[in-house]
Design a protein around this motif. Structure first.
Motif, PDB file in Angstrom:
ATOM      1  N   ILE A  32     -21.105  -5.313 -10.634  1.00  0.00           N
ATOM      2  CA  ILE A  32     -20.659  -6.750 -10.155  1.00  0.00           C
ATOM      3  C   ILE A  32     -21.925  -7.501  -9.632  1.00  0.00           C
ATOM      4  O   ILE A  32     -22.076  -8.532 -10.030  1.00  0.00           O
ATOM      5  CB  ILE A  32     -19.858  -6.735  -9.040  1.00  0.00           C
ATOM      6  CG1 ILE A  32     -18.486  -5.909  -9.609  1.00  0.00           C
ATOM      7  CG2 ILE A  32     -19.170  -8.212  -8.689  1.00  0.00           C
ATOM      8  CD1 ILE A  32     -17.319  -5.689  -8.748  1.00  0.00           C
ATOM      9  N   GLU A  33     -22.744  -6.772  -9.065  1.00  0.00           N
ATOM     10  CA  GLU A  33     -23.887  -7.431  -8.306  1.00  0.00           C
ATOM     11  C   GLU A  33     -25.265  -7.238  -9.144  1.00  0.00           C
ATOM     12  O   GLU A  33     -26.019  -8.418  -9.079  1.00  0.00           O
ATOM     13  CB  GLU A  33     -24.337  -6.976  -7.012  1.00  0.00           C
ATOM     14  CG  GLU A  33     -23.124  -6.617  -5.947  1.00  0.00           C
ATOM     15  CD  GLU A  33     -22.595  -8.194  -5.760  1.00  0.00           C
ATOM     16  OE1 GLU A  33     -23.671  -8.997  -5.380  1.00  0.00           O
ATOM     17  OE2 GLU A  33     -21.385  -8.294  -5.153  1.00  0.00           O
ATOM     18  N   LYS A  38     -12.703  -7.453 -12.080  1.00  0.00           N
ATOM     19  CA  LYS A  38     -11.644  -7.013 -12.977  1.00  0.00           C
ATOM     20  C   LYS A  38     -12.336  -6.139 -13.877  1.00  0.00           C
ATOM     21  O   LYS A  38     -11.696  -5.061 -14.597  1.00  0.00           O
ATOM     22  CB  LYS A  38     -11.111  -8.150 -13.464  1.00  0.00           C
ATOM     23  CG  LYS A  38      -9.940  -9.024 -12.535  1.00  0.00           C
ATOM     24  CD  LYS A  38      -9.109 -10.105 -13.436  1.00  0.00           C
ATOM     25  CE  LYS A  38      -8.503 -10.681 -12.246  1.00  0.00           C
ATOM     26  NZ  LYS A  38      -7.471 -11.667 -13.108  1.00  0.00           N
ATOM     27  N   THR A  39     -13.452  -6.497 -14.649  1.00  0.00           N
ATOM     28  CA  THR A  39     -14.260  -5.451 -15.577  1.00  0.00           C
ATOM     29  C   THR A  39     -14.545  -4.327 -15.105  1.00  0.00           C
ATOM     30  O   THR A  39     -14.559  -3.273 -15.630  1.00  0.00           O
ATOM     31  CB  THR A  39     -15.324  -6.287 -16.451  1.00  0.00           C
ATOM     32  OG1 THR A  39     -14.710  -7.763 -16.826  1.00  0.00           O
ATOM     33  CG2 THR A  39     -15.968  -5.729 -17.306  1.00  0.00           C
ATOM     34  N   ALA A  40     -15.336  -4.511 -13.910  1.00  0.00           N
ATOM     35  CA  ALA A  40     -15.652  -3.275 -13.236  1.00  0.00           C
ATOM     36  C   ALA A  40     -14.764  -2.248 -12.849  1.00  0.00           C
ATOM     37  O   ALA A  40     -14.575  -1.088 -13.050  1.00  0.00           O
ATOM     38  CB  ALA A  40     -16.552  -3.681 -11.950  1.00  0.00           C
ATOM     39  N   ASP A  41     -13.559  -2.823 -12.455  1.00  0.00           N
ATOM     40  CA  ASP A  41     -12.434  -2.091 -12.127  1.00  0.00           C
ATOM     41  C   ASP A  41     -11.701  -1.344 -13.247  1.00  0.00           C
ATOM     42  O   ASP A  41     -11.486  -0.264 -13.107  1.00  0.00           O
ATOM     43  CB  ASP A  41     -11.330  -2.993 -11.442  1.00  0.00           C
ATOM     44  CG  ASP A  41     -10.310  -2.141 -10.422  1.00  0.00           C
ATOM     45  OD1 ASP A  41     -10.729  -1.066  -9.808  1.00  0.00           O
ATOM     46  OD2 ASP A  41      -9.102  -2.455 -10.638  1.00  0.00           O
ATOM     47  N   LYS A  42     -11.748  -2.065 -14.413  1.00  0.00           N
ATOM     48  CA  LYS A  42     -11.219  -1.568 -15.700  1.00  0.00           C
ATOM     49  C   LYS A  42     -11.981  -0.309 -16.110  1.00  0.00           C
ATOM     50  O   LYS A  42     -11.668   0.762 -16.383  1.00  0.00           O
ATOM     51  CB  LYS A  42     -11.389  -2.470 -16.800  1.00  0.00           C
ATOM     52  CG  LYS A  42     -10.764  -1.866 -18.160  1.00  0.00           C
ATOM     53  CD  LYS A  42     -10.600  -3.065 -19.238  1.00  0.00           C
ATOM     54  CE  LYS A  42     -10.302  -2.445 -20.702  1.00  0.00           C
ATOM     55  NZ  LYS A  42     -10.601  -3.756 -21.448  1.00  0.00           N
ATOM     56  N   ILE A  43     -13.415  -0.454 -15.995  1.00  0.00           N
ATOM     57  CA  ILE A  43     -14.377   0.561 -16.231  1.00  0.00           C
ATOM     58  C   ILE A  43     -14.252   1.636 -15.422  1.00  0.00           C
ATOM     59  O   ILE A  43     -14.223   2.800 -15.781  1.00  0.00           O
ATOM     60  CB  ILE A  43     -15.992   0.111 -16.347  1.00  0.00           C
ATOM     61  CG1 ILE A  43     -16.022  -1.023 -17.292  1.00  0.00           C
ATOM     62  CG2 ILE A  43     -16.687   1.002 -16.275  1.00  0.00           C
ATOM     63  CD1 ILE A  43     -17.345  -1.679 -17.082  1.00  0.00           C
ATOM     64  N   ALA A  44     -14.071   1.383 -14.076  1.00  0.00           N
ATOM     65  CA  ALA A  44     -13.827   2.571 -13.023  1.00  0.00           C
ATOM     66  C   ALA A  44     -12.713   3.427 -13.319  1.00  0.00           C
ATOM     67  O   ALA A  44     -12.748   4.559 -13.170  1.00  0.00           O
ATOM     68  CB  ALA A  44     -13.810   1.794 -11.732  1.00  0.00           C
ATOM     69  N   MET A  45     -11.723   2.555 -13.591  1.00  0.00           N
ATOM     70  CA  MET A  45     -10.387   3.627 -13.795  1.00  0.00           C
ATOM     71  C   MET A  45     -10.420   4.283 -15.077  1.00  0.00           C
ATOM     72  O   MET A  45      -9.876   5.407 -15.280  1.00  0.00           O
ATOM     73  CB  MET A  45      -9.177   2.184 -14.062  1.00  0.00           C
ATOM     74  CG  MET A  45      -8.622   1.422 -12.913  1.00  0.00           C
ATOM     75  SD  MET A  45      -8.220   2.588 -11.474  1.00  0.00           S
ATOM     76  CE  MET A  45      -9.902   2.610 -10.466  1.00  0.00           C
ATOM     77  N   LEU A  70     -12.396  -0.235  -2.914  1.00  0.00           N
ATOM     78  CA  LEU A  70     -12.018  -0.961  -1.559  1.00  0.00           C
ATOM     79  C   LEU A  70     -12.916  -2.098  -1.276  1.00  0.00           C
ATOM     80  O   LEU A  70     -12.443  -3.171  -0.914  1.00  0.00           O
ATOM     81  CB  LEU A  70     -11.553  -0.092  -0.393  1.00  0.00           C
ATOM     82  CG  LEU A  70     -10.207   0.877  -0.639  1.00  0.00           C
ATOM     83  CD1 LEU A  70     -10.060   1.602   0.336  1.00  0.00           C
ATOM     84  CD2 LEU A  70      -9.106   0.250  -1.283  1.00  0.00           C
ATOM     85  N   ARG A  71     -14.339  -1.521  -1.080  1.00  0.00           N
ATOM     86  CA  ARG A  71     -15.169  -2.669  -0.701  1.00  0.00           C
ATOM     87  C   ARG A  71     -15.319  -3.746  -1.643  1.00  0.00           C
ATOM     88  O   ARG A  71     -15.592  -4.827  -1.304  1.00  0.00           O
ATOM     89  CB  ARG A  71     -16.633  -1.834  -0.127  1.00  0.00           C
ATOM     90  CG  ARG A  71     -16.469  -0.807   1.050  1.00  0.00           C
ATOM     91  CD  ARG A  71     -17.871  -0.739   1.323  1.00  0.00           C
ATOM     92  NE  ARG A  71     -18.567   0.475   0.612  1.00  0.00           N
ATOM     93  CZ  ARG A  71     -18.434   1.931   0.449  1.00  0.00           C
ATOM     94  NH1 ARG A  71     -17.576   2.060   1.789  1.00  0.00           N
ATOM     95  NH2 ARG A  71     -18.923   2.575  -0.289  1.00  0.00           N
ATOM     96  N   ALA A  72     -15.413  -3.459  -2.882  1.00  0.00           N
ATOM     97  CA  ALA A  72     -15.659  -4.380  -4.041  1.00  0.00           C
ATOM     98  C   ALA A  72     -14.382  -5.139  -3.988  1.00  0.00           C
ATOM     99  O   ALA A  72     -14.459  -6.398  -4.200  1.00  0.00           O
ATOM    100  CB  ALA A  72     -15.929  -3.428  -5.293  1.00  0.00           C
TER     101      ALA A  72
END
Length: 738
Positions: free
Chosen positions: A182-183, A191-198, A210-212
């Motif tokens: 993200i940074e 949203k994109t980073a969260d999709k990748i993370a999942m 949680l921090r993100a």
């Protein structure tokens, strides 16, 4: 469906997105045009494409590819063509033939697994063999990484950005902490980073997530106009966005504050959390405004009174005490706010201030947040006004404002109109370029909607009671007593407007249901009736809507009005982007600030004034669509001409109808509004007030009178969380103590 063949030619490729237009020879030898995100497809390669056939209006039948898989070349000639395509450094056609003559169909296996054997080829020494092998292996590495990224749900365009940023380490970076993207990578949001993370198997309650998520909640709040959120509200919003429990979110928030990744402050007695940049900008705005709020050194008070008296006689204008006080305060104060509704004499005040400033031998600058507002200011005062961005010399080869504390504005006075539209980032940039001793006059209507961007600048300054404020409450000139002005003030007071059944200055037409209202709006815009006071509805009429969705929302009205006012024609080129079809002759609006777009004034590409930057709310017309160059040209209302690549069309919307929020700072001969019903949180008094004050000659409403009356009664104002008022009051109290 799947299609395989050999890449013959790359017709076009975007280095940023990977969008490619190529010619492919299929297994029968037939040449096919394929388009899509194909950044790795190279001339000479055999590929297998997955997608579907489409029919392009200008280019005919094309294969739209959604995925691409590289196949090994099927023949020796195909292998030679592939190696000599330019993909591998140091390999032209003659070298490619030598390599293939030596290794035959095992060539690619040798390059990948036994690159040292290249020295067996005549003319290839150790150094050249190393260069060829490294180049080939880098291509293989990029393919492997991008293939692996696709397993995490990463698009081709995103994969290209990630590979450019991290190279072969992409996968390890993602597995370690996907939220760092993200940074570190432009265009990758939560949203994109969260999709990748999942997809990478990261736990939903991971501290990284949680921090993100907490930071994302503040970024979401910024898009909604807030510069901060109360701590309690922030944890609630973040927990809802993340689908998490409050306590883990609170711990994540505490970690971010402790590590200075978020700013924390008591604002009006409430624990409040800021993104660091917003905290810095608001506190700096307060500090710089406090510095400006001192009497200027060069000030002859007796001369000001004499000049006011002289101008009243020469112009045949008798100033009301409120107006005289505003003129006097503008010339004797370091910083001043002048606020009032339509017809309260703001233009007359500006005229007096400008003329007296000139008589005093002082220099000045006039500016406004948007091109349309600056143009209105120029017309009203007879003196050139510029956008704040032009005044601060944005661009000029860099993506920043050239004017700042090191290169400040050279003026004794800066006058800013339409201050209600100024957000915190723009105010911060302006104040950085103004040195103490320069007078700052801020003119605006505090009862209008707040800025589209984050902050509540004008209202916060007024509410802080730390800077002098002149409130204009009377309609001074008889010529200003139009029904539009009278009704604007009635609405602002909570009184129902005077509605004329026919047309006049403030017309109303009762229409029962939404479908009939839609048909009536279209008929009025097409000039099928004489209800509107113009012979050129397309040019003079602006439809304003409170909402974006629904039958009478911005999106549907634009589609229907475009079909009626600018229908498809053989000679009119068009381009579809998402659900929107852009056509030559369309009215369009820029919907986000883009500081990089280059423009030329009047000449549209050669000579004349050149510059950079097109901004949220700028209105214009589509002049030309060039499918060969993949560009669309827009002429904006202030005669700037900008060229958009097709990939940038997400920044434009049709503007036959625009939202009332987006109309701020603009003025139109005729405002046409469809009003039937809607959510109370949208249909508010200040929304109606803002819409009415956009009209110069006529307001015409189609729908239900009950909707108008309910808006007048609805004085609800959406709360904006910000810190400028609190910062100003603190500095003022500190100054009083010192």
């Amino acid at each position: 469906m799947k299609l395989s063949g050999t890449v013959k030619t790359i017709i076009y490729r975007s280095e940023e997105t990977g969008f490619t237009v190529l010619e492919l020879a299929d297994e029968t030898g037939e040449e096919i045009t394929a388009v899509g995100a194909l950044p790795l497809a190279s001339v000479g390669e055999r590929v297998e494409l997955t997608g579907a056939w489409t029919e392009h209006r200008a280019y005919g039948r094309q294969f739209k590819a959604e995925a691409c898989r590289t196949l090994a070349p099927a023949t020796l000639e195909a292998l030679i063509s592939y190696l000599s395509s330019g993909l591998i450094k140091g390999v032209g056609e003659s070298t490619a033939r030598l390599i293939v003559d030596t290794f035959g169909m095992d060539t690619l296996s040798v390059l990948e697994n036994e690159p040292g054997r290249l020295r067996e080829v005549y003319g290839i020494g150790a150094s050249k063999a190393g260069t060829i092998a490294a180049s080939y292996l880098s291509q293989i590495g990029m393919r492997d990484v991008m293939l692996a990224l696709s397993e995490y749900g990463v698009s081709v365009a995103q994969a290209m950005k990630l590979y450019k940023r991290y190279g072969d380490n992409c996968i390890s970076y993602i597995r370690d902490n996907p939220y760092r993207l993200i940074e570190e990578v432009e265009g990758i949001g939560f949203k994109t980073a969260d999709k990748i993370a999942m997809n990478a198997g990261l736990e939903a309650d991971s501290p990284y997530r949680l921090r993100a998520g907490v930071r994302y909640a503040l970024q979401w709040a910024r898009q909604e106009g807030h510069t901060a959120l109360p701590r309690e509200k922030l944890t609630e919003v973040a927990a809802e966005l993340l689908g998490a429990q409050l306590r883990p979110v609170e711990r994540a928030l505490e970690d971010l504050i402790i590590n200075s990744q978020l700013a924390y402050k008591l604002v009006d007695g409430v624990d409040t959390v800021f993104l660091p940049d917003m905290f810095f900008m608001e506190s700096e705005c307060a500090r710089r405004l406090s510095q400006l709020n001192r009497p200027p050194a060069r000030c002859d008070y007796s001369l000001i009174d004499m000049q006011i008296d002289f101008l009243q006689k020469s112009l045949g204008v008798s100033l009301h005490p409120q107006q005289r006080a505003a003129v006097y305060a503008a010339l004797t104060s370091g910083a001043l706010v002048v606020t009032g509704g339509p017809g309260t004499g703001k233009t007359t005040i500006l005229e007096f201030i400008i003329k007296i400033t000139e008589q005093m031998g002082l220099s000045y600058e006039l500016c406004a947040p948007t091109g349309r507002a600056a143009k209105r200011m120029t017309e009203a005062t007879g003196t050139e006004a510029r956008t704040v961005h032009r005044l601060l010399e944005y661009g000029y080869g860099q993506e920043t404002f050239s004017r700042n504390e090191e290169y400040p504005l050279d003026a004794d006075m800066v006058i800013v109109d339409e201050m209600s539209m100024v957000d915190v980032p723009l105010m911060h940039a302006l104040l950085k370029a103004i040195t103490p001793g320069t007078r700052l006059i801020m003119v605006g209507d505090a009862d209008q909607l707040p800025s589209v961007g984050a902050g509540n600048v004008l209202r916060d300054i007024i509410a802080s009671e730390t800077l002098p404020v002149i409130r204009l409450t009377e309609v001074f000139r008889q010529s200003e007593r139009s029904l539009i002005v009278e009704n604007a003030h009635r609405i602002n007071r909570g009184a129902p407007p005077v509605i004329e059944a026919d047309s006049g200055e403030f017309g109303f037409e009762y229409v029962e249901n939404k479908d009939e209202v839609l048909r009536r709006v279209i008929a009025l815009c097409m000039g099928r009736t004489n209800k509107l006071g113009t012979r050129d509805p397309l040019k003079d009429v602006q439809v304003l809507a409170p909402m974006k969705k629904g039958t009478l929302g911005v999106y549907n009205l634009n589609a229907k009005l475009q079909a009626a006012l600018n229908p498809p024609e053989h000679k009119k080129r068009e381009r579809k982007y998402g659900e929107t079809v852009f056509r030559e002759g369309d009215k369009v609006m820029q919907i986000k600030n883009n500081y990089r777009i280059e423009w030329a004034r009047k000449s549209c590409g050669s000579g004349g004034e050149m510059g950079q930057g097109v901004f949220n709310g700028d209105l214009g017309t589509v002049l030309r669509i060039d499918s060969d160059e993949q560009t669309l040209q827009v002429l904006f209302d202030d005669e700037r001409c900008a060229v958009y690549e097709f990939s940038m069309l997400e920044e434009l919307e049709l503007a036959y109808c625009i939202s009332i929020h987006k109309s701020q700072g603009s003025e139109f001969p005729v405002v046409l509004m469809p009003l039937v019903d809607g959510p109370p949180q949208l249909l508010t008094r200040n929304l109606l007030y803002t819409a009415v004050t956009r009209a110069r000659k006529q307001v015409y409403i189609v729908g239900h009178e009950s909707c108008i009356l309910s808006m007048v009664r609805n004085s609800q104002v959406k709360k904006r969380y910000s810190g400028l008022k609190s910062f100003l009051k603190e500095l003022n109290a500190l100054g009083a103590v010192l």
